[in-house]
Enzyme design. Sequence first.
Site, mmCIF file in Angstrom:
data_model
loop_
_atom_site.group_PDB
_atom_site.id
_atom_site.type_symbol
_atom_site.label_atom_id
_atom_site.label_comp_id
_atom_site.label_asym_id
_atom_site.label_seq_id
_atom_site.Cartn_x
_atom_site.Cartn_y
_atom_site.Cartn_z
ATOM 1 N N GLU A 200 0.863 -1.191 0.000
ATOM 2 C CA GLU A 200 0.000 0.000 0.000
ATOM 3 C C GLU A 200 0.890 1.228 0.000
ATOM 4 O O GLU A 200 1.975 1.213 0.569
ATOM 5 C CB GLU A 200 -0.848 0.057 1.293
ATOM 6 C CG GLU A 200 -2.159 -0.652 1.201
ATOM 7 C CD GLU A 200 -2.975 -0.553 2.494
ATOM 8 O OE1 GLU A 200 -2.716 0.325 3.325
ATOM 9 O OE2 GLU A 200 -3.877 -1.394 2.656
ATOM 10 N N ARG A 292 -17.246 -7.363 13.283
ATOM 11 C CA ARG A 292 -17.571 -7.700 14.684
ATOM 12 C C ARG A 292 -17.862 -6.414 15.434
ATOM 13 O O ARG A 292 -17.739 -5.325 14.888
ATOM 14 C CB ARG A 292 -16.364 -8.383 15.319
ATOM 15 C CG ARG A 292 -15.117 -7.526 15.149
ATOM 16 C CD ARG A 292 -13.954 -8.007 15.961
ATOM 17 N NE ARG A 292 -12.694 -7.413 15.533
ATOM 18 C CZ ARG A 292 -12.245 -6.232 15.872
ATOM 19 N NH1 ARG A 292 -12.966 -5.447 16.649
ATOM 20 N NH2 ARG A 292 -11.090 -5.771 15.433
#
Length: 498
Positions: A200, A292
């Site tokens: 990245e 989550r």
Amino acid sequence: MFRKILITNRGEIAVRVIRACRELGIKSAAIYSDADKTSLHTRLADESYHIGNSPAQDSYLNKEKIIKLAIEIGADAIHPGYGFFSENADFIKALENNKITFIGPSSKSVSLMGSKTEARKLMERNNVPIVPGTTEAIKSVKDGLKISEEIGYPVLLKAAAGGGGKGMRKISSSNEFESAFEATKREALKSFANDDIYIEKYVENPRHIEVQIFGDKHGNYVHLFERECSIQRRHQKIIEEAPSSFVDDLTRRKITSAAIAAAKACNYFNAGTVEFLMDSKKNFYFLEMNTRLQVEHPVTEFITSIDLVKEQISVAAGNNLSFKQSDLMINGHAIECRIYAEDPLNNFLPSTGPIIHYIPPSGPGVRVDSGFDLGSQITVHYDPLISKLVCWSDTRESAINRMLRALSEYVIGGLITNISFLKMIIAHPFFRIGEFNINFLNNEFMSGLKKLDDIKYIQEIERVSAIFASIQKSKSSFNNLPTKKTDSLNQWQEQMYE
Ligand code: ADP
């Protein structure tokens, strides 16, 4: 609705879920390891079951034993908390096969988002902006060098299966590439059993902004605004707030739409968080999706008055979302500090042992989500998070003042904690005016806590020592508690050098 929920976690998040179950009239069942025999979650749950030895692999990560237990005790759902099995597609699949409801998304959504490269591909296809870089694992040093040259240094090598701030390496020039490539691969294999790594662009001085989303099983989606989590140490958050002082209305509209697009792209249901990096011009780039409940969910609960855990349970049971987007608005400002048993003056070494004094702060706008209480043990086996201190007020300024007040009231004896360190961050003038990015702690503190204003620091030590001294006088009732340390004033003071 469910009759009994098995909570496959420990510490503050297990306690948080037990409380939601109790308010909903659902039986809660806890699991505990040897180290957690007397822990708060073990004592608070309606039912508690010993699951194995202290190491997580033998207890909280023992899939077969947990599923067998869920069946035996007639649990109709499992809440995983965060960490452990919360983002494990195999575990969720095993529950799906055993007709036990997982309080979270489907195994399919989790595996789609579990690989950072797959997630990046999916986002690209759905027009969610991603950090420039590759969407495939890098095959060789030669390929990596070519791609890094194209992207332009500095770049970041990242593990495709990474998490918890691990498996990342910044590379500033081509001659660092080869050794960094090998080292990142080794680390990825060791930590995540998968050595795929990708590249990245290293975004200079961004802010970490994330959006809480929620979906139900009927295709309805909402967002619950953003949180800012730029105060990080080793890429791990320690202070979070909602809303972000950096995000204006227009940016908020754009980033929350992108987050909902990300959720829709993987047919997401239940609570999830879409993480972005935001540069100084307010351009934002998808980082990853956490499938989550987040550690920092309470700040969102404070500003929206939605109980995210109860909503998770309701949606998992098949209900529609209990609110619409138009029902939600931002009310005030909330800040969370993660209270760790660690020594800021000794490279943040975890501090273990029993808690022998415990006085949590309270009063208006203060919430303490703690997994521990007087007599609890912090052990080497798990993350040394003791609790989360969350403060709400009508403005950011007054939430900051409230947090300083609450941190000053918080007394945890017997262990070294990061409370004074947190206080220094919250009181920092740049934090106060919202002038910071993910490098704030590194720039302002890490080159040595030596930079600190010695006089103020000593005054603080004296003030807290005085509190301890007064507690000393009335401590006879604590004499039977297990103590690792003796409790002379000297040792109390030693602990104050946190
Ligand atoms: P993890 O899954 O390990 O938490 P993330 O991809 O979510 O990893 O990144 C964690 C943190 O690492 C971010 O909040 C940010 O501080 C830093 N980071 C990650 N990617 C970049 C990047 N491309 N440029 C700069 N910093 C980054």
